[in-house]
Design an enzyme around this catalytic site. Structure first.
Site, PDB file in Angstrom:
ATOM      1  N   HIS A   8      27.952 -25.691  34.360  1.00  0.00           N
ATOM      2  CA  HIS A   8      29.396 -25.877  34.209  1.00  0.00           C
ATOM      3  C   HIS A   8      30.001 -25.827  35.602  1.00  0.00           C
ATOM      4  O   HIS A   8      29.714 -24.908  36.348  1.00  0.00           O
ATOM      5  CB  HIS A   8      29.986 -24.765  33.331  1.00  0.00           C
ATOM      6  CG  HIS A   8      29.837 -23.396  33.912  1.00  0.00           C
ATOM      7  ND1 HIS A   8      29.243 -22.342  33.258  1.00  0.00           N
ATOM      8  CD2 HIS A   8      30.187 -22.879  35.124  1.00  0.00           C
ATOM      9  CE1 HIS A   8      29.250 -21.270  34.018  1.00  0.00           C
ATOM     10  NE2 HIS A   8      29.809 -21.564  35.164  1.00  0.00           N
TER      11      HIS A   8
ATOM     12  N   HIS B 235      35.009 -16.291  34.393  1.00  0.00           N
ATOM     13  CA  HIS B 235      35.127 -16.196  35.860  1.00  0.00           C
ATOM     14  C   HIS B 235      36.438 -15.556  36.291  1.00  0.00           C
ATOM     15  O   HIS B 235      36.906 -15.781  37.398  1.00  0.00           O
ATOM     16  CB  HIS B 235      35.048 -17.585  36.493  1.00  0.00           C
ATOM     17  CG  HIS B 235      33.788 -18.342  36.236  1.00  0.00           C
ATOM     18  ND1 HIS B 235      33.464 -18.863  35.014  1.00  0.00           N
ATOM     19  CD2 HIS B 235      32.769 -18.672  37.064  1.00  0.00           C
ATOM     20  CE1 HIS B 235      32.297 -19.497  35.098  1.00  0.00           C
ATOM     21  NE2 HIS B 235      31.856 -19.394  36.316  1.00  0.00           N
TER      22      HIS B 235
ATOM     23  N   HIS C 157      22.896 -22.165  42.594  1.00  0.00           N
ATOM     24  CA  HIS C 157      24.054 -22.413  43.459  1.00  0.00           C
ATOM     25  C   HIS C 157      24.595 -21.113  44.023  1.00  0.00           C
ATOM     26  O   HIS C 157      24.440 -20.059  43.431  1.00  0.00           O
ATOM     27  CB  HIS C 157      25.165 -23.227  42.771  1.00  0.00           C
ATOM     28  CG  HIS C 157      25.836 -22.642  41.571  1.00  0.00           C
ATOM     29  ND1 HIS C 157      25.190 -22.295  40.409  1.00  0.00           N
ATOM     30  CD2 HIS C 157      27.154 -22.364  41.329  1.00  0.00           C
ATOM     31  CE1 HIS C 157      26.057 -21.852  39.516  1.00  0.00           C
ATOM     32  NE2 HIS C 157      27.261 -21.870  40.046  1.00  0.00           N
TER      33      HIS C 157
ATOM     34  N   GLU D  93      23.941 -17.192  36.914  1.00  0.00           N
ATOM     35  CA  GLU D  93      24.437 -17.648  35.599  1.00  0.00           C
ATOM     36  C   GLU D  93      23.312 -18.153  34.703  1.00  0.00           C
ATOM     37  O   GLU D  93      23.519 -18.345  33.501  1.00  0.00           O
ATOM     38  CB  GLU D  93      25.466 -18.761  35.783  1.00  0.00           C
ATOM     39  CG  GLU D  93      26.735 -18.297  36.479  1.00  0.00           C
ATOM     40  CD  GLU D  93      27.697 -19.444  36.789  1.00  0.00           C
ATOM     41  OE1 GLU D  93      28.869 -19.163  37.043  1.00  0.00           O
ATOM     42  OE2 GLU D  93      27.278 -20.627  36.785  1.00  0.00           O
TER      43      GLU D  93
HETATM   44  C1  DHB Z   1      31.193 -24.278  41.018  1.00  0.00           C
HETATM   45  C2  DHB Z   1      30.160 -23.830  40.185  1.00  0.00           C
HETATM   46  C3  DHB Z   1      30.404 -22.842  39.212  1.00  0.00           C
HETATM   47  O1  DHB Z   1      29.453 -22.338  38.376  1.00  0.00           O
HETATM   48  C4  DHB Z   1      31.690 -22.348  39.035  1.00  0.00           C
HETATM   49  O2  DHB Z   1      31.890 -21.482  38.030  1.00  0.00           O
HETATM   50  C5  DHB Z   1      32.721 -22.775  39.874  1.00  0.00           C
HETATM   51  C6  DHB Z   1      32.471 -23.738  40.865  1.00  0.00           C
HETATM   52  C7  DHB Z   1      30.965 -25.348  42.034  1.00  0.00           C
HETATM   53  O3  DHB Z   1      29.806 -25.723  42.320  1.00  0.00           O
HETATM   54  O4  DHB Z   1      31.949 -25.863  42.566  1.00  0.00           O
HETATM   55 FE    FE Z   2      30.221 -20.661  37.116  1.00  0.00          FE
END
Ligand code: DHB
Ligand code: FE
Length: 279
Positions: free
Chosen positions: A12, A59, A192, A239
């Site tokens: 997401h 979040h 990420h 996550e």
């Molecule tokens: C991004 C990824 C995420 O899981 C999130 O919650 C907010 C931003 C991103 O890669 O921009």
């Molecule tokens: Fe996220």
């Protein structure tokens, strides 16, 4: 008894909401990501679930740092989102499956999990955008039960704890005295990291091994501590706990129906995986 039709796992990222609003699905940057979803939508059209239990991480929209439950479960008649500050258009509200919510809460407490029960709950991009990818017309044909796992403020629940939470929820769905068809949706990851020295960190080898493990050796990731998982997948890659909870809910054996993996969307390695339980 209720039937579990399968589990959908997906990343997401708020930017998906903007891409949907601007109709960028065929744009060269976005196409490899959006192309991961038609097979999932075709599967949904065949399987026709009535209810979706969604494992996701808030979040900061519903829970902020002042009050941060490790596990929280929705028991509301409906769920809306709100402006999170990403400029994503709002989506229509989701109807709650309250009978299942309370059945799951009772089962969790009986199995010594202690979730926060939420009779009011906002759902953020981690919930709404995957739903919009599955049902682009946003005329949600399913009711929902949101299950929130803290990945925002340490300490976080272990991978094993998340797997076991999912397994308990899966067993409770199988025991639910209902003729309804239930799907699971787990959203987050894959690797990420949005902040700190390693901002932009992505680990393709780990992501692919993790996706493989969900089919072949589902508890593989539970060997790692939270700190090891952060090292392997990044601070937000953690996550992937949502994927583990979802996998736990599907029971011992699954088959992979579909998978897509693409780097990057925004700062994230995006994965989509569709698993069906095998008796
Ligand atoms: C991004 C990824 C995420 O899981 C999130 O919650 C907010 C931003 C991103 O890669 O921009
Ligand atoms: Fe996220």
């Amino acid at each position: 008894m209720a039937t579990i039709v399968g589990g959908i796992l997906t990343s997401h990222v708020p930017a998906i909401g903007r891409a949907i609003a601007l109709e960028l699905q065929q744009d060269p940057y976005w196409k490899p990501f959006f192309d991961g979803f038609p097979p999932v939508r075709e599967w949904l059209a065949r399987q026709r679930p009535d209810v979706v239990v969604v494992f996701y991480n808030d979040h900061g929209l519903n829970f902020f740092l002042d009050k941060m439950p490790t596990f929280a479960i929705g028991a509301a008649p409906s769920y809306s989102n709100a402006d999170e500050g990403w400029g994503i258009p709002q989506v229509p509200a989701f109807k709650g499956e309250q009978t299942l919510s309370w059945h799951l809460i009772e089962a969790l407490v009986a199995h010594e999990f202690d979730p926060v029960t939420c009779q009011e709950m906002l759902v953020d991009h981690a919930f709404t955008l995957p739903m919009a990818l599955l049902w682009p017309d946003q005329q949600w044909p399913v009711t929902v039960v949101p299950v929130n796992i803290n990945t925002v403020q340490f300490p976080l629940p272990s991978a094993k704890r998340c797997y076991d939470l999912g397994a308990t929820i899966g067993q409770a769905v199988r025991n639910w005295d209902s003729s309804k068809r239930v799907a699971f949706l787990g959203t987050g990851g894959l690797s990420h990291q949005l902040d700190g020295e390693r901002a932009g960190f992505i680990n393709k080898n780990f992501d692919l091994e993790f996706m493989d493990s969900l089919v072949k050796e589902p508890r593989w990731a539970t060997q790692f501590s939270i700190h090891q998982l952060v090292e392997l997948a990044g601070t937000q890659g953690i996550e992937l706990l949502m994927w583990l909870a979802t996998r736990g809910a599907l029971g011992e054996h699954v088959r992979e129906v579909h998978r897509n993996y693409h780097i990057p969307i925004s700062n994230t390695a995006s994965g989509v995986q569709l698993l069906e339980p095998v008796a």
